[in-house]
Motif scaffolding. Structure first.
Motif, PDB file in Angstrom:
ATOM      1  N   LEU A  97      21.627  93.635  92.411  1.00 43.91           N
ATOM      2  CA  LEU A  97      22.134  94.818  92.386  1.00 43.91           C
ATOM      3  C   LEU A  97      21.643  96.009  93.022  1.00 43.91           C
ATOM      4  O   LEU A  97      20.298  95.979  93.456  1.00 43.91           O
ATOM      5  N   GLN A  98      22.529  96.907  93.390  1.00 49.38           N
ATOM      6  CA  GLN A  98      22.132  98.230  94.303  1.00 49.38           C
ATOM      7  C   GLN A  98      22.240  99.369  93.222  1.00 49.38           C
ATOM      8  O   GLN A  98      23.384  99.495  92.519  1.00 49.38           O
ATOM      9  N   SER A  99      21.295 100.287  93.141  1.00 49.65           N
ATOM     10  CA  SER A  99      21.549 101.515  92.321  1.00 49.65           C
ATOM     11  C   SER A  99      22.301 102.345  92.951  1.00 49.65           C
ATOM     12  O   SER A  99      22.141 102.673  94.155  1.00 49.65           O
ATOM     13  N   LEU A 100      23.252 103.002  92.087  1.00 47.44           N
ATOM     14  CA  LEU A 100      24.234 104.147  92.561  1.00 47.44           C
ATOM     15  C   LEU A 100      23.779 105.566  91.998  1.00 47.44           C
ATOM     16  O   LEU A 100      24.309 106.614  91.888  1.00 47.44           O
ATOM     17  N   SER A 101      22.418 105.486  91.593  1.00 48.56           N
ATOM     18  CA  SER A 101      21.641 106.492  91.078  1.00 48.56           C
ATOM     19  C   SER A 101      21.291 107.858  92.094  1.00 48.56           C
ATOM     20  O   SER A 101      21.339 107.537  93.419  1.00 48.56           O
ATOM     21  N   ASP A 102      21.793 109.061  91.764  1.00 50.14           N
ATOM     22  CA  ASP A 102      21.310 110.267  92.242  1.00 50.14           C
ATOM     23  C   ASP A 102      20.272 110.880  92.384  1.00 50.14           C
ATOM     24  O   ASP A 102      19.965 111.926  92.749  1.00 50.14           O
ATOM     25  N   ASP A 103      19.371 110.262  91.332  1.00 44.67           N
ATOM     26  CA  ASP A 103      18.066 110.748  91.482  1.00 44.67           C
ATOM     27  C   ASP A 103      17.364 110.458  92.831  1.00 44.67           C
ATOM     28  O   ASP A 103      17.075 109.445  93.200  1.00 44.67           O
ATOM     29  N   PRO A 104      16.896 111.404  93.392  1.00 44.64           N
ATOM     30  CA  PRO A 104      15.993 111.311  94.763  1.00 44.64           C
ATOM     31  C   PRO A 104      14.890 110.189  94.761  1.00 44.64           C
ATOM     32  O   PRO A 104      14.549 109.602  95.794  1.00 44.64           O
ATOM     33  N   ALA A 105      14.314 110.229  93.617  1.00 43.51           N
ATOM     34  CA  ALA A 105      13.089 109.122  93.613  1.00 43.51           C
ATOM     35  C   ALA A 105      13.440 107.642  93.788  1.00 43.51           C
ATOM     36  O   ALA A 105      12.946 106.818  94.063  1.00 43.51           O
ATOM     37  N   ASN A 154      27.463  98.750  80.982  1.00 46.74           N
ATOM     38  CA  ASN A 154      27.014 100.277  80.688  1.00 46.74           C
ATOM     39  C   ASN A 154      25.618 100.352  81.321  1.00 46.74           C
ATOM     40  O   ASN A 154      24.802 100.814  80.577  1.00 46.74           O
ATOM     41  N   ALA A 155      25.502 100.320  82.557  1.00 47.19           N
ATOM     42  CA  ALA A 155      24.196 100.352  83.109  1.00 47.19           C
ATOM     43  C   ALA A 155      23.821 101.723  83.151  1.00 47.19           C
ATOM     44  O   ALA A 155      22.553 101.987  83.119  1.00 47.19           O
ATOM     45  N   GLU A 156      24.673 102.787  83.062  1.00 44.17           N
ATOM     46  CA  GLU A 156      24.201 104.142  83.128  1.00 44.17           C
ATOM     47  C   GLU A 156      23.560 104.516  81.843  1.00 44.17           C
ATOM     48  O   GLU A 156      22.808 105.566  81.728  1.00 44.17           O
ATOM     49  N   LYS A 157      23.575 103.953  80.830  1.00 44.04           N
ATOM     50  CA  LYS A 157      22.889 103.893  79.511  1.00 44.04           C
ATOM     51  C   LYS A 157      21.711 103.372  79.186  1.00 44.04           C
ATOM     52  O   LYS A 157      21.066 103.181  78.433  1.00 44.04           O
ATOM     53  N   SER A 158      21.211 102.662  80.161  1.00 42.09           N
ATOM     54  CA  SER A 158      19.953 101.544  79.848  1.00 42.09           C
ATOM     55  C   SER A 158      19.023 101.966  81.034  1.00 42.09           C
ATOM     56  O   SER A 158      19.257 101.930  82.182  1.00 42.09           O
ATOM     57  N   PRO A 159      17.736 102.089  80.810  1.00 42.17           N
ATOM     58  CA  PRO A 159      16.549 102.374  81.596  1.00 42.17           C
ATOM     59  C   PRO A 159      16.376 101.038  82.406  1.00 42.17           C
ATOM     60  O   PRO A 159      15.779 101.201  83.563  1.00 42.17           O
ATOM     61  N   THR A 160      16.717  99.742  81.857  1.00 38.51           N
ATOM     62  CA  THR A 160      16.646  98.586  82.704  1.00 38.51           C
ATOM     63  C   THR A 160      17.662  98.775  84.224  1.00 38.51           C
ATOM     64  O   THR A 160      16.839  98.160  85.051  1.00 38.51           O
ATOM     65  N   TYR A 161      18.476  99.552  84.006  1.00 38.83           N
ATOM     66  CA  TYR A 161      19.364  99.713  85.313  1.00 38.83           C
ATOM     67  C   TYR A 161      19.184 101.267  85.837  1.00 38.83           C
ATOM     68  O   TYR A 161      19.920 101.810  86.681  1.00 38.83           O
ATOM     69  N   LEU A 162      17.855 101.893  85.472  1.00 41.07           N
ATOM     70  CA  LEU A 162      17.472 103.069  85.876  1.00 41.07           C
ATOM     71  C   LEU A 162      18.629 104.162  85.611  1.00 41.07           C
ATOM     72  O   LEU A 162      18.762 105.261  86.015  1.00 41.07           O
ATOM     73  N   MET A 163      19.175 104.130  84.401  1.00 38.79           N
ATOM     74  CA  MET A 163      20.124 105.056  83.705  1.00 38.79           C
ATOM     75  C   MET A 163      21.126 105.667  84.867  1.00 38.79           C
ATOM     76  O   MET A 163      21.610 106.720  84.920  1.00 38.79           O
TER      77      MET A 163
END
Length: 396
Positions: free
Chosen positions: A270-278, A301-310
């Motif tokens: 998987l690739q994360s789509l997070s907007d967190d700069p870190a 529900n990846a955005e709700k799980s810390p496993t998927y970096l929220m």
């Protein structure tokens, strides 16, 4: 129209006559294909072992580095530990692989079978009266044999992840199924302490009673930061005697993991789509995981799980596996890329800290290459070079 009008036979006078004249069975309802049962899968799986024995002239080993043979060897170990499977498969056992010699029912029977006087003891070597009494596995003397795991930091995140998966129901505790389940990458609970099988050593042999007995030395990591090098069979005895438990993925029977050629799960990238700069600022950040359900369902529900970096994720690659534990392949990939594991702490919805353990900073082509090499067995000759971001051949 009659037969005399145009040379054709007269049409049947009734439906019954039509059925009676159907000599070729054209009107028979097609037979529905028989549903494959667990017994069918078990028999087909055992016949693979029979084919190996016929081709190689020996039994498959469950500890070899050859992945295909190791799978068959582990499957045979599981069958030998299950009386029901032994009984069902005996008619297919043309090489006597499932024959287990009955133990003597009494000391007198044992002595009567000693035709070569192997138990004769004129020297007093068999006098055990002065030997110490066998201590229980949880005695202080036994526990003291454990040593501090100097590289425990490499394993600590695994225990945290497993406790989190127990809490969310992904994993559950099940009764220890037998020695065949003591494989690299599996977790157990012994006397209330979780342990991890980090390594299964090469098989050594010794002759006992005219038969070759296999022994494998383990590296067992305990969640209290200690480790032990006990034998595989010794750990099995302790888990049996002290009601040990295995961590099993919810919904799967640990006894059936090696049964038949059924679909065993998916390994995904998987690739994360997070907007967190870190997170978004890290090039080639990928999650390597496995699932027994569809990957799409898994990350719903990846955005709700810390496993998927929220955060939402994008599926880059999916590998469907058969007759191989997806968790085993996932664990090997994590070991290959352990040096570039993401070190980050997430906060879950309840405000608790969580350390995701399956994210790595490694290019996707290198992950694909590692999976191919694991499947072919070549991975044992390669290591991941962090500077070059690729797999390179081991020195020597």
């Amino acid at each position: 129209m009659t037969e005399h009008d145009d040379g054709l036979e007269a049409a049947p006078a009734s439906l019954q006559e039509l059925i009676d004249n159907d000599l070729d069975g054209l009107l028979d309802a097609p037979e529905k294909p028989r549903k494959t049962t667990s017994a069918d899968r078990l028999q087909r799986a055992f016949l693979e072992i029979v084919d190996f024995r016929r081709a190689q002239g020996r039994l498959p080993s469950s500890t070899t580095r050859d992945i295909a043979e190791r799978r068959l060897g582990a499957r045979l170990d599981g069958i030998l530990a299950d009386d029901a499977k032994l009984e069902e498969l005996k008619p297919l056992d043309e090489f006597g692989m499932l024959e287990i010699e009955a133990a003597p029912s009494s000391l007198e029977d044992l002595l009567s079978e000693d035709l070569d006087d192997l138990l004769g003891d004129e020297s007093g070597l068999l006098d055990v009266s002065d030997l110490p009494v066998r201590r229980s596995a949880d005695a202080p003397e036994s526990v003291a044999k454990r040593e501090k795991a100097e590289d425990f930091d490499k394993f600590e995140h695994l225990f945290k992840a497993k406790h989190a998966e127990l809490a969310d129901g992904t994993y559950a505790l099940a009764r220890f199924p037998g020695v065949q389940s003591i494989e690299e990458g599996n977790f157990f609970v012994l006397n209330g302490v979780m342990l991890f099988i980090a390594e299964v050593g090469e098989t050594t042999y010794r002759e006992v009673g005219g038969k070759q007995e296999q022994k494998q030395r383990l590296r067992v990591i305990f969640e209290n930061g200690t480790e032990s090098r006990l034998y595989r069979q010794s750990l099995s005895i302790r888990l049996h005697e002290q009601d040990g438990l295995i961590l099993a993925r919810t919904g799967l029977d640990p006894n059936e993991i090696l049964d038949g050629d059924a679909e065993s799960g998916y390994v995904y990238v998987l690739q994360s789509l997070s907007d967190d700069p870190a997170v978004s600022g890290l090039k080639d950040l990928h999650k390597i995981g496995f699932s027994t359900t569809s990957v799409e369902q898994r990350v719903k529900n990846a955005e709700k799980s810390p496993t998927y970096l929220m955060a939402p994720v994008k599926i880059l690659a999916t590998y469907k596996l058969y007759n191989m534990r997806a968790s085993w392949l996932e664990h090997l990939l994590h070991r290959v890329f352990a040096e570039v594991r993401l070190d980050i702490t997430q906060i879950d919805r309840k405000g608790r800290d969580y350390d995701p353990s399956e994210w790595f900073v490694v290019p996707l082509p290198t992950i694909n290459q590692a999976i191919s090499m694991i499947m072919s067995g070549e991975i044992t000759d390669y290591v991941f070079d962090r500077a070059q971001q690729r797999l390179v051949q081991r020195d020597g």
